[in-house]
Design a protein around this motif. Structure first.
Motif, PDB file in Angstrom:
ATOM      1  N   TRP A  70       0.831  -1.204   0.000  1.00  0.00           N
ATOM      2  CA  TRP A  70       0.000   0.000   0.000  1.00  0.00           C
ATOM      3  C   TRP A  70       0.860   1.247   0.000  1.00  0.00           C
ATOM      4  O   TRP A  70       2.033   1.226   0.382  1.00  0.00           O
ATOM      5  CB  TRP A  70      -0.966   0.018   1.188  1.00  0.00           C
ATOM      6  CG  TRP A  70      -0.295  -0.116   2.529  1.00  0.00           C
ATOM      7  CD1 TRP A  70      -0.084  -1.268   3.216  1.00  0.00           C
ATOM      8  CD2 TRP A  70       0.298   0.927   3.320  1.00  0.00           C
ATOM      9  NE1 TRP A  70       0.589  -1.007   4.390  1.00  0.00           N
ATOM     10  CE2 TRP A  70       0.822   0.333   4.474  1.00  0.00           C
ATOM     11  CE3 TRP A  70       0.412   2.306   3.154  1.00  0.00           C
ATOM     12  CZ2 TRP A  70       1.477   1.079   5.462  1.00  0.00           C
ATOM     13  CZ3 TRP A  70       1.061   3.047   4.140  1.00  0.00           C
ATOM     14  CH2 TRP A  70       1.584   2.424   5.278  1.00  0.00           C
ATOM     15  N   TRP A  71       0.262   2.342  -0.455  1.00  0.00           N
ATOM     16  CA  TRP A  71       0.850   3.681  -0.456  1.00  0.00           C
ATOM     17  C   TRP A  71      -0.240   4.623   0.039  1.00  0.00           C
ATOM     18  O   TRP A  71      -1.411   4.468  -0.316  1.00  0.00           O
ATOM     19  CB  TRP A  71       1.263   4.049  -1.882  1.00  0.00           C
ATOM     20  CG  TRP A  71       1.806   5.427  -2.042  1.00  0.00           C
ATOM     21  CD1 TRP A  71       3.120   5.795  -1.998  1.00  0.00           C
ATOM     22  CD2 TRP A  71       1.064   6.629  -2.296  1.00  0.00           C
ATOM     23  NE1 TRP A  71       3.237   7.151  -2.184  1.00  0.00           N
ATOM     24  CE2 TRP A  71       1.975   7.683  -2.378  1.00  0.00           C
ATOM     25  CE3 TRP A  71      -0.289   6.910  -2.452  1.00  0.00           C
ATOM     26  CZ2 TRP A  71       1.602   8.990  -2.610  1.00  0.00           C
ATOM     27  CZ3 TRP A  71      -0.680   8.213  -2.675  1.00  0.00           C
ATOM     28  CH2 TRP A  71       0.264   9.240  -2.763  1.00  0.00           C
ATOM     29  N   ARG A  72       0.145   5.613   0.870  1.00  0.00           N
ATOM     30  CA  ARG A  72      -0.873   6.490   1.461  1.00  0.00           C
ATOM     31  C   ARG A  72      -0.384   7.937   1.527  1.00  0.00           C
ATOM     32  O   ARG A  72       0.778   8.204   1.807  1.00  0.00           O
ATOM     33  CB  ARG A  72      -1.208   6.015   2.880  1.00  0.00           C
ATOM     34  CG  ARG A  72      -2.298   6.848   3.539  1.00  0.00           C
ATOM     35  CD  ARG A  72      -2.633   6.368   4.953  1.00  0.00           C
ATOM     36  NE  ARG A  72      -1.525   6.567   5.860  1.00  0.00           N
ATOM     37  CZ  ARG A  72      -0.926   5.600   6.551  1.00  0.00           C
ATOM     38  NH1 ARG A  72      -1.330   4.355   6.457  1.00  0.00           N
ATOM     39  NH2 ARG A  72       0.082   5.878   7.358  1.00  0.00           N
ATOM     40  N   THR A 143      -5.470   6.099   0.271  1.00  0.00           N
ATOM     41  CA  THR A 143      -4.610   4.913   0.253  1.00  0.00           C
ATOM     42  C   THR A 143      -4.819   4.165  -1.051  1.00  0.00           C
ATOM     43  O   THR A 143      -5.949   3.984  -1.493  1.00  0.00           O
ATOM     44  CB  THR A 143      -4.947   3.969   1.427  1.00  0.00           C
ATOM     45  OG1 THR A 143      -4.830   4.691   2.651  1.00  0.00           O
ATOM     46  CG2 THR A 143      -4.008   2.778   1.463  1.00  0.00           C
ATOM     47  N   ILE A 144      -3.724   3.744  -1.655  1.00  0.00           N
ATOM     48  CA  ILE A 144      -3.774   2.865  -2.823  1.00  0.00           C
ATOM     49  C   ILE A 144      -3.184   1.539  -2.368  1.00  0.00           C
ATOM     50  O   ILE A 144      -2.070   1.499  -1.846  1.00  0.00           O
ATOM     51  CB  ILE A 144      -2.983   3.448  -4.007  1.00  0.00           C
ATOM     52  CG1 ILE A 144      -3.600   4.788  -4.418  1.00  0.00           C
ATOM     53  CG2 ILE A 144      -2.961   2.458  -5.175  1.00  0.00           C
ATOM     54  CD1 ILE A 144      -2.767   5.579  -5.386  1.00  0.00           C
ATOM     55  N   ARG A 145      -3.941   0.480  -2.568  1.00  0.00           N
ATOM     56  CA  ARG A 145      -3.550  -0.839  -2.060  1.00  0.00           C
ATOM     57  C   ARG A 145      -3.824  -1.897  -3.111  1.00  0.00           C
ATOM     58  O   ARG A 145      -4.821  -1.833  -3.826  1.00  0.00           O
ATOM     59  CB  ARG A 145      -4.359  -1.143  -0.809  1.00  0.00           C
ATOM     60  CG  ARG A 145      -4.119  -2.508  -0.232  1.00  0.00           C
ATOM     61  CD  ARG A 145      -4.997  -2.718   0.987  1.00  0.00           C
ATOM     62  NE  ARG A 145      -4.798  -4.032   1.539  1.00  0.00           N
ATOM     63  CZ  ARG A 145      -5.777  -4.825   1.943  1.00  0.00           C
ATOM     64  NH1 ARG A 145      -7.023  -4.436   1.862  1.00  0.00           N
ATOM     65  NH2 ARG A 145      -5.517  -6.004   2.444  1.00  0.00           N
ATOM     66  N   ALA A 152       5.079  -5.654  -6.191  1.00  0.00           N
ATOM     67  CA  ALA A 152       5.619  -4.351  -5.806  1.00  0.00           C
ATOM     68  C   ALA A 152       4.647  -3.305  -6.324  1.00  0.00           C
ATOM     69  O   ALA A 152       4.092  -3.449  -7.419  1.00  0.00           O
ATOM     70  CB  ALA A 152       6.996  -4.140  -6.414  1.00  0.00           C
ATOM     71  N   LEU A 153       4.417  -2.265  -5.554  1.00  0.00           N
ATOM     72  CA  LEU A 153       3.545  -1.167  -5.956  1.00  0.00           C
ATOM     73  C   LEU A 153       4.440  -0.001  -6.345  1.00  0.00           C
ATOM     74  O   LEU A 153       5.220   0.495  -5.532  1.00  0.00           O
ATOM     75  CB  LEU A 153       2.619  -0.784  -4.799  1.00  0.00           C
ATOM     76  CG  LEU A 153       1.687   0.410  -5.011  1.00  0.00           C
ATOM     77  CD1 LEU A 153       0.788   0.209  -6.222  1.00  0.00           C
ATOM     78  CD2 LEU A 153       0.873   0.659  -3.755  1.00  0.00           C
TER      79      LEU A 153
END
Length: 172
Positions: A70-72, A143-145, A152-153
């Motif tokens: 995830w990225w937030r 958040t992108i999950r 890998a994101l």
């Protein structure tokens, strides 16, 4: 002399804590992610205003290969988000099966917040815009999950568009 320093500090503090009322809400705000694959791939690189899709230039974020990365981004204020635009890394592979979530909770790293949109597929190096759940989604965190996948994101630019929606900012 000290009064001048106080005035400069007050002006800088006000500027640093101001929220954007239009344009890209995610620009230059705080970002974090579940892990970092390489020092060039830190989370803030996905909100640096540089849309270059070459990871090696140092303008993209990238997690390690892991389950459900995830990225937030923390907007710091509460917004009603209508549109999210995502640009992926040209060498990071497709982004598929991901979710964009927005809300006021950090529970499960923001992954328990309301779904703004589901990402079927963004090709490597591609850009796509997503309309948030009909009339938009309210929240402080985006958040992108990628749930339940070992990947890998990699994100080169994330933009969010909406309107500031005042409420008790310290409520959540």
């Amino acid at each position: 002399m000290s009064a001048h320093y106080l005035l400069v500090f007050a002006c800088l503090w006000g500027f640093a804590n101001a929220h954007p009322s239009k344009g890209n809400l995610a620009a230059t705000i705080r970002a974090t992610q579940s892990s970092v694959q390489h020092f060039l791939g830190v989370a803030p690189h996905a909100i640096d205003g540089n849309e270059n899709t070459d990871f090696n230039v140092g303008s993209c974020s990238r997690t390690r290969v892991q389950r459900s990365p995830w990225w937030r981004v923390d907007f710091f204020y509460h917004y009603h988000v209508y549109v999210v635009e995502i640009t992926t890394s040209k060498d990071g592979g497709d982004l598929s099966g991901a979710e964009i979530r927005i809300g006021d909770s950090l529970k499960e790293n923001g992954n328990a917040n309301e779904i703004c949109a589901k990402i079927e597929r963004i090709p490597a190096g591609g850009t796509q815009r997503f309309n948030c759940a009909g009339l938009g989604v309210h929240g402080r965190y985006l958040t992108i999950r990628v749930p339940n996948k070992e990947v890998a994101l990699s994100l080169c630019e994330v933009k969010a568009f909406g309107a500031h929606e005042p409420h008790d900012e310290h409520e959540h």
